[in-house]
Structure formats: C-alpha cells, structure tokens
Design a protein around this motif. Structure first.
Motif, PDB file in Angstrom:
ATOM      1  N   GLN A  49       0.822  -1.206   0.000  1.00 57.52           N
ATOM      2  CA  GLN A  49       0.000   0.000   0.000  1.00 57.52           C
ATOM      3  C   GLN A  49       0.862   1.263   0.000  1.00 57.52           C
ATOM      4  O   GLN A  49       0.509   2.268  -0.615  1.00 57.52           O
ATOM      5  CB  GLN A  49      -0.929  -0.002   1.217  1.00 57.52           C
ATOM      6  CG  GLN A  49      -1.974  -1.087   1.201  1.00 57.52           C
ATOM      7  CD  GLN A  49      -2.888  -0.983  -0.004  1.00 57.52           C
ATOM      8  OE1 GLN A  49      -3.276   0.106  -0.413  1.00 57.52           O
ATOM      9  NE2 GLN A  49      -3.226  -2.123  -0.591  1.00 57.52           N
ATOM     10  N   PHE A  50       2.002   1.216   0.689  1.00 55.11           N
ATOM     11  CA  PHE A  50       2.929   2.353   0.726  1.00 55.11           C
ATOM     12  C   PHE A  50       3.425   2.662  -0.680  1.00 55.11           C
ATOM     13  O   PHE A  50       3.408   3.818  -1.130  1.00 55.11           O
ATOM     14  CB  PHE A  50       4.105   2.022   1.645  1.00 55.11           C
ATOM     15  CG  PHE A  50       5.063   3.165   1.841  1.00 55.11           C
ATOM     16  CD1 PHE A  50       4.939   4.018   2.927  1.00 55.11           C
ATOM     17  CD2 PHE A  50       6.107   3.382   0.950  1.00 55.11           C
ATOM     18  CE1 PHE A  50       5.819   5.079   3.117  1.00 55.11           C
ATOM     19  CE2 PHE A  50       6.995   4.427   1.124  1.00 55.11           C
ATOM     20  CZ  PHE A  50       6.848   5.281   2.207  1.00 55.11           C
ATOM     21  N   PHE A  51       3.867   1.620  -1.394  1.00 56.30           N
ATOM     22  CA  PHE A  51       4.350   1.814  -2.765  1.00 56.30           C
ATOM     23  C   PHE A  51       3.254   2.371  -3.666  1.00 56.30           C
ATOM     24  O   PHE A  51       3.463   3.350  -4.382  1.00 56.30           O
ATOM     25  CB  PHE A  51       4.868   0.486  -3.328  1.00 56.30           C
ATOM     26  CG  PHE A  51       5.117   0.529  -4.804  1.00 56.30           C
ATOM     27  CD1 PHE A  51       6.195   1.220  -5.331  1.00 56.30           C
ATOM     28  CD2 PHE A  51       4.253  -0.108  -5.694  1.00 56.30           C
ATOM     29  CE1 PHE A  51       6.415   1.284  -6.697  1.00 56.30           C
ATOM     30  CE2 PHE A  51       4.458  -0.061  -7.059  1.00 56.30           C
ATOM     31  CZ  PHE A  51       5.554   0.635  -7.563  1.00 56.30           C
ATOM     32  N   LEU A  52       2.083   1.745  -3.642  1.00 61.86           N
ATOM     33  CA  LEU A  52       1.000   2.155  -4.535  1.00 61.86           C
ATOM     34  C   LEU A  52       0.528   3.579  -4.228  1.00 61.86           C
ATOM     35  O   LEU A  52       0.249   4.359  -5.141  1.00 61.86           O
ATOM     36  CB  LEU A  52      -0.174   1.185  -4.420  1.00 61.86           C
ATOM     37  CG  LEU A  52       0.076  -0.228  -4.963  1.00 61.86           C
ATOM     38  CD1 LEU A  52      -1.122  -1.118  -4.684  1.00 61.86           C
ATOM     39  CD2 LEU A  52       0.380  -0.195  -6.445  1.00 61.86           C
ATOM     40  N   HIS A  53       0.454   3.913  -2.947  1.00 60.38           N
ATOM     41  CA  HIS A  53      -0.045   5.238  -2.559  1.00 60.38           C
ATOM     42  C   HIS A  53       0.869   6.343  -3.087  1.00 60.38           C
ATOM     43  O   HIS A  53       0.401   7.282  -3.749  1.00 60.38           O
ATOM     44  CB  HIS A  53      -0.147   5.334  -1.032  1.00 60.38           C
ATOM     45  CG  HIS A  53      -0.596   6.670  -0.538  1.00 60.38           C
ATOM     46  ND1 HIS A  53      -1.910   7.089  -0.616  1.00 60.38           N
ATOM     47  CD2 HIS A  53       0.091   7.702   0.030  1.00 60.38           C
ATOM     48  CE1 HIS A  53      -2.017   8.311  -0.110  1.00 60.38           C
ATOM     49  NE2 HIS A  53      -0.817   8.702   0.284  1.00 60.38           N
ATOM     50  N   PHE A  54       2.172   6.237  -2.811  1.00 51.61           N
ATOM     51  CA  PHE A  54       3.084   7.308  -3.204  1.00 51.61           C
ATOM     52  C   PHE A  54       3.478   7.224  -4.681  1.00 51.61           C
ATOM     53  O   PHE A  54       3.907   8.222  -5.261  1.00 51.61           O
ATOM     54  CB  PHE A  54       4.336   7.282  -2.321  1.00 51.61           C
ATOM     55  CG  PHE A  54       4.060   7.712  -0.909  1.00 51.61           C
ATOM     56  CD1 PHE A  54       3.832   9.046  -0.611  1.00 51.61           C
ATOM     57  CD2 PHE A  54       3.988   6.784   0.105  1.00 51.61           C
ATOM     58  CE1 PHE A  54       3.557   9.460   0.680  1.00 51.61           C
ATOM     59  CE2 PHE A  54       3.714   7.173   1.413  1.00 51.61           C
ATOM     60  CZ  PHE A  54       3.499   8.509   1.703  1.00 51.61           C
ATOM     61  N   GLN A  55       3.302   6.051  -5.292  1.00 50.07           N
ATOM     62  CA  GLN A  55       3.558   5.920  -6.718  1.00 50.07           C
ATOM     63  C   GLN A  55       2.424   6.531  -7.538  1.00 50.07           C
ATOM     64  O   GLN A  55       2.666   7.304  -8.461  1.00 50.07           O
ATOM     65  CB  GLN A  55       3.708   4.435  -7.086  1.00 50.07           C
ATOM     66  CG  GLN A  55       3.981   4.159  -8.544  1.00 50.07           C
ATOM     67  CD  GLN A  55       5.422   4.434  -8.973  1.00 50.07           C
ATOM     68  OE1 GLN A  55       5.718   4.480 -10.156  1.00 50.07           O
ATOM     69  NE2 GLN A  55       6.331   4.614  -8.022  1.00 50.07           N
ATOM     70  N   ILE A  56       1.178   6.198  -7.176  1.00 47.24           N
ATOM     71  CA  ILE A  56       0.030   6.666  -7.951  1.00 47.24           C
ATOM     72  C   ILE A  56      -0.379   8.079  -7.550  1.00 47.24           C
ATOM     73  O   ILE A  56      -0.517   8.971  -8.391  1.00 47.24           O
ATOM     74  CB  ILE A  56      -1.156   5.697  -7.787  1.00 47.24           C
ATOM     75  CG1 ILE A  56      -0.785   4.318  -8.356  1.00 47.24           C
ATOM     76  CG2 ILE A  56      -2.395   6.242  -8.491  1.00 47.24           C
ATOM     77  CD1 ILE A  56      -1.822   3.248  -8.112  1.00 47.24           C
ATOM     78  N   ASN A  57      -0.585   8.300  -6.255  1.00 45.44           N
ATOM     79  CA  ASN A  57      -1.030   9.620  -5.788  1.00 45.44           C
ATOM     80  C   ASN A  57       0.104  10.629  -5.672  1.00 45.44           C
ATOM     81  O   ASN A  57      -0.144  11.837  -5.565  1.00 45.44           O
ATOM     82  CB  ASN A  57      -1.726   9.486  -4.422  1.00 45.44           C
ATOM     83  CG  ASN A  57      -2.928   8.579  -4.477  1.00 45.44           C
ATOM     84  OD1 ASN A  57      -3.686   8.599  -5.441  1.00 45.44           O
ATOM     85  ND2 ASN A  57      -3.115   7.753  -3.454  1.00 45.44           N
TER      86      ASN A  57
END
Length: 224
Positions: free
Chosen positions: A173-181
C-alpha cells in the motif's frame, strides 16, 4: 532537441501504446476465465497485467509527457534509457506470466527501478526555477524515490513475517499510494498546468498543501 533524441521519444510513445494493448489483452483473458480454460494461472496473468499497466503504460506515458515538455536537447544517450526500459518492461510481462513473483520477474523489476533512479537523478537538474510547475515536477520525482521504500520492504517482511502479515500488505500500500497519488498524479498535474495561463496557476502554497495531504492520507491505509 536533437534528431536522435526525437527519434527515441517517438519510439517511447509508440511503445507505450503497445503496452496498453498488451494490458488490454491480459484484461480480456482474465474476464474470459469463467468461460474458457487458460494454461496460465490467474495470479500470473493478474501480476503481468498490473505491472505492465502501471510501470509500462502509466509510467512510460508520464515520463513521455515529462520529456516532451522539457528542454532536453542536452540529455545525452537517451536511447539507452529507452532500450533499458523496454527490455525491463517486456521482461516483466513475460516473466510474470511464466512464474508470477520469482527470481526472473524480480530481476526485471529491479532493473526497471534502478534505471528510474538514474534517469530521475539526471532529470532533477532541469528544474532550476521556483515556479509552481518545477516544484510539482520535483515533488513527483521525490515521491517516486519515497514510494520505492515499500518495494525494498517486501522481501524482508515476506521472508521474516510472511505474506499474510500486516507489514507486508502495508508495504504494498505504501508503494502504490506514493507511486500513484505522488509520482503519477503530480506528473500529470505538472503536464496539464503547462497549458494553463500564468494568472490561473495555483500558488506554491497549494502545491505544498498537496504534498502534506499526500502524507496525511496515507494514514487511511494504516487505519485500514
């Protein structure tokens, strides 16, 4: 922009549309699973689909936009970034179909990440002003680096705690959050604002608030 770089930019844009075509094929395959039997496990198709969509289509298109709107004429050896990205993305596509998460797919993913590290390190120097757009670009690049912390936590957390542990899931979730948002959203905003008249640009404080909100909204993932 020199002719050589322009040629490779055209190649990059073309490859991005090839990636979205491959993503569409895999999406159709997953939707068809209730009706037909495929020789490839669903998880393998899912991982190949998600990585090609995020790192192939979305990532390449975002970088394509970045390159197309910057004075990058002095950026030497652009073709080697193109070749390395293409090699790593297509490698991930095939490897994830073959083995899902394994030594081969992780190797291609690692190559992609380190290529991006080097690419963004060189790109950072192009943002020398304190304009809103430059601040957005620098924020986007910074959040890319931050997002990859989640990737490096996946291996140790899965090996020590197991994939069912909350820390493993939180790393994803950390990767996806800062990668996408972070990286992707800030990049798109920077590209769009290049077409906005100067008097309608948001203030620097607005960009700073966006950065703060990005950090705070990660609390939703932690709470969940």
């Amino acid at each position: 922009m020199d002719v050589g770089n322009k040629k490779w930019l055209e190649f990059w844009l073309t490859s991005a549309f090839i990636y979205i075509f491959l993503v569409g094929v895999l999406g159709l395959a997953m939707r068809s699973l209730p009706l037909i039997s495929l020789p490839i496990p669903f998880a393998n198709i899912l991982h190949a689909h998600s990585h090609t969509a995020l790192l192939g289509w979305a990532f390449v298109m975002a970088i394509q936009g970045l390159l197309s709107h910057l004075s990058i004429g002095k950026f030497a050896n652009l073709k080697w970034y193109m070749i390395t990205y293409t090699f790593s993305i297509l490698g991930m596509f095939v490897a994830f179909l073959y083995q899902s998460y394994g030594a081969i797919s992780i190797s291609f993913s690692t190559l992609f990440v380190f290529t991006s590290y080097l690419f963004f390190y060189r790109m950072w120097k192009f943002f020398k002003t304190k304009s809103v757009i430059d601040i957005l670009w620098k924020s986007a690049i910074a959040w890319f680096y931050v997002s990859t912390i989640g990737i490096w936590c996946l291996g140790p957390s899965s090996a020590i705690l197991g994939k069912e542990h909350w820390l493993y899931n939180l790393s994803i979730q950390f990767f996806l959050h800062f990668q996408i948002n972070g990286w992707l959203l800030f990049s798109v905003l920077a590209i769009l604002l290049k077409y906005v008249k100067k008097e309608f640009l948001p203030t620097k404080n607005t960009v700073y608030l966006l950065n703060i909100s990005l950090v705070l909204t990660f609390g939703l993932n932690i709470y969940w």
